[in-house]
Design a protein around this motif. Structure first.
Motif, short mmCIF file in Angstrom:
data_model
loop_
_atom_site.label_atom_id
_atom_site.label_comp_id
_atom_site.label_asym_id
_atom_site.label_seq_id
_atom_site.Cartn_x
_atom_site.Cartn_y
_atom_site.Cartn_z
N ALA A 9 39.78 -53.17 -25.45
CA ALA A 9 39.51 -53.51 -24.27
C ALA A 9 38.96 -52.33 -23.53
CB ALA A 9 40.31 -54.48 -23.45
N HIS A 104 45.93 -54.59 -13.39
CA HIS A 104 45.11 -55.60 -13.96
C HIS A 104 44.07 -55.18 -14.83
CE1 HIS A 104 46.09 -59.14 -11.33
NE2 HIS A 104 46.19 -58.57 -10.12
N GLY A 107 45.32 -55.62 -18.08
CA GLY A 107 45.64 -56.72 -18.38
C GLY A 107 47.13 -57.18 -18.10
#
Ligand SMILES: [Zn+2]
Length: 300
Positions: A9, A104, A107
């Motif tokens: 990510a 955030h 994650g």
């Protein structure tokens, strides 16, 4: 060696304020809360400003002011998410107060935090725990702090005579800290430095900056590294001239002695260390040279 395993990510959407380190026993994220500019008078009290300027120029500092980073460690281990310190909060936006946005992006939701460990009770470490509307930002987290730190700030007769900060300023700071304690109420859990807080996290009481200031030994398998908290507030002055200190030190002379001892010990051992206010991402080591000591940032 620490393996810097950036998650997919993060790779596909690089976020400059997050670093991810993978260990067998936990994942470690370092998250920035942002940088805050401080007045030069906060550093090297009593030293002529020209001497301070010359020292910084000698070490090629291009900035005329002190910009303090705020590096926050977050451990994800089994069902626990543990954070060391909480940054400056809403009050410091937009330059700082970035912790929650960065969590955030990594994650992690505020409600995921189970434990927050405060290295000491200064506002740049605890303001991130309470929102502008006086709500707990991390509603499920226990908040851990050394007993001596709590006792000192709760004492209306606290001794401020060993600081270079005027007593009036320290008394208003004390009221701010006592208000913070009243806000976190039942979430607070006090510890002593004798027992590990978690199986990989051992407090080391290092008084001077504040009476209950703690560093932490972090053990990851056969490796260990040290979170030095606020032993150092910059990467130049307090390494070259540890005795110059800051006005933030509650016991100025003891803070200088503690700093000197740590410089000697960690330069000799080449211990990998981490600083809350040292250049991003906070990891590095200390080298001894003819002039004193130098901070070497580890960028990996
Ligand atoms: Zn600090």
């Amino acid at each position: 060696m620490i393996n810097n395993l950036e998650t997919s990510a993060i790779k596909s959407n690089p976020t400059p304020g997050i670093k991810n380190y993978h260990f067998e026993s936990f994942n470690l994220l370092v998250v920035t809360d942002g940088d805050v500019e401080y007045d030069n008078d906060c550093f090297a009290p009593g030293i002529p400003s020209m001497e301070l300027k010359q020292l910084r120029e000698k070490h090629s500092s291009l900035s005329t002011h002190f910009m303090l980073p705020h590096n926050i460690m977050v451990f994800v281990s089994g069902d626990k998410t543990i954070m060391i310190d909480a940054g400056n909060g809403d009050k410091a936006k937009p330059d700082a107060g970035k912790l929650v946005d960065n969590l955030h992006a990594a994650g992690i939701k505020p409600a995921d935090l189970t434990d927050i460990v405060l290295t000491h009770a200064h506002p740049d470490h605890f303001n991130g725990l309470i929102s502008n509307s006086c709500q707990l930002v991390f509603p499920n987290a226990k908040i851990h702090m050394h007993q001596k730190e709590f006792d000192f700030w709760q004492d209306d007769q606290a001794d401020f005579s060993k600081s270079k900060n005027p007593a009036d300023s320290l008394r208003s700071l004390q009221l701010e800290i006592q208000f913070f304690f009243s806000q976190i109420g039942g979430k607070l859990q006090l510890f002593s430095a004798d027992e590990p807080l978690f199986d990989f996290l051992q407090p080391i009481l290092t008084p001077g900056h504040t009476p209950g200031h703690c560093m932490f030994t972090i053990t990851a398998g056969s490796e260990k590294f040290i979170h030095m908290a606020d032993i150092f507030h910059d990467e130049i002055v307090l390494f070259a001239k540890p005795e110059w200190g800051t006005i933030f030190d509650i016991d100025f002379d003891l803070a200088a002695r503690t700093r000197q001892t740590i410089l000697e010990e960690f330069a000799a051992s080449k211990q990998r260390v981490f600083g809350y206010h040292l250049p991003w991402p906070g990891f590095g080591h200390i080298e001894k040279n003819n002039d004193g000591f130098t901070w070497v940032t580890d960028l990996t």
